[in-house]
Design an enzyme around this catalytic site. Sequence first.
Site, PDB file in Angstrom:
ATOM      1  N   ASP A 155      51.899 -15.888  30.817  1.00  0.00           N
ATOM      2  CA  ASP A 155      51.835 -15.205  29.431  1.00  0.00           C
ATOM      3  C   ASP A 155      52.460 -15.697  28.614  1.00  0.00           C
ATOM      4  O   ASP A 155      53.650 -15.799  28.493  1.00  0.00           O
ATOM      5  CB  ASP A 155      52.151 -13.702  29.866  1.00  0.00           C
ATOM      6  CG  ASP A 155      51.389 -12.851  28.857  1.00  0.00           C
ATOM      7  OD1 ASP A 155      51.396 -13.370  27.658  1.00  0.00           O
ATOM      8  OD2 ASP A 155      50.921 -11.440  29.375  1.00  0.00           O
ATOM      9  N   ASP A 191      48.144 -23.339  27.167  1.00  0.00           N
ATOM     10  CA  ASP A 191      47.021 -23.434  25.859  1.00  0.00           C
ATOM     11  C   ASP A 191      47.311 -22.812  24.763  1.00  0.00           C
ATOM     12  O   ASP A 191      46.674 -22.921  23.694  1.00  0.00           O
ATOM     13  CB  ASP A 191      45.752 -23.010  26.419  1.00  0.00           C
ATOM     14  CG  ASP A 191      45.564 -21.474  26.695  1.00  0.00           C
ATOM     15  OD1 ASP A 191      46.593 -20.874  27.019  1.00  0.00           O
ATOM     16  OD2 ASP A 191      44.549 -20.842  26.283  1.00  0.00           O
ATOM     17  N   GLU A 229      42.839 -21.949  31.919  1.00  0.00           N
ATOM     18  CA  GLU A 229      42.759 -23.075  30.927  1.00  0.00           C
ATOM     19  C   GLU A 229      41.257 -23.051  30.605  1.00  0.00           C
ATOM     20  O   GLU A 229      41.193 -23.589  29.300  1.00  0.00           O
ATOM     21  CB  GLU A 229      43.103 -24.274  31.997  1.00  0.00           C
ATOM     22  CG  GLU A 229      42.903 -25.539  31.100  1.00  0.00           C
ATOM     23  CD  GLU A 229      43.470 -26.570  32.005  1.00  0.00           C
ATOM     24  OE1 GLU A 229      43.666 -27.939  31.682  1.00  0.00           O
ATOM     25  OE2 GLU A 229      43.637 -26.551  33.414  1.00  0.00           O
TER      26      GLU A 229
END
Length: 247
Positions: A155, A191, A229
């Site tokens: 997270d 990401d 992802e």
Amino acid sequence: MSPLPVTPLPGASTVPDLASIDPADRHMATVRSFTPRRGRVTLAQRDALNRLWARWGFDVADRRLDLGELFGDDRPVVLEVGFGMGETTAAMAEADPDTNVLAIDVHTPGQGSLLHDAERRGLTNIRVANGDAIELLRDMLPPACLAGIRIFFSDPWPKTRHHKRRLIQPSFAALAASRLVPGGILHCATDWAPYAEWMLDVLTAEPELVNTVEGYAPRPTWRPVTRFERQGLAKGHQVADLLFRRR
């Protein structure tokens, strides 16, 4: 496929109480890097938990683990923190049978899914821990015992007031480095660009870790694309891998 003949783990708990117990509630940390996620437990996941937890699962507790006893052999061990539903964990364990994988999460459906997948694939090199990874590292694992630590798409806690909840902090970097063998790899992926920059700064500042490349690493071909992802890529996010080696 019939259940694999694996003996119960030393000190293993019974299957988590799916109806009433939140796996995160048992643990002591005052600032969490995760939020409990119950979700719906499917029949297959429940069956795997009921049959396999005593063999392949255990709760984080204030006791030391003997990794050789845990896995029943002396293969190198990689810790995976936050495995989600476990599909990529099982795939990596199957592709690398000479490495044992200790996977930790608090998501009960994911625990059941990983156990089910491990049995379906006939894997014997996966063990599942329920609880806080910081407590596992701090209280249960001795120094210099891990060949690697994987933290994929944890997270990012994007709001500034929540940055203290990010898993990758200076104190965590020091703890993780202390549990790696010399040459062991801490591999993170995200990401979320601001979190990637944060992780790069924190890990670079840890004196026991050295970056394996300049900046971010190319995505390793052996790392499967995770569900998180794929979601990030669908939103146009750039994925960053960071691979740091213990000195």
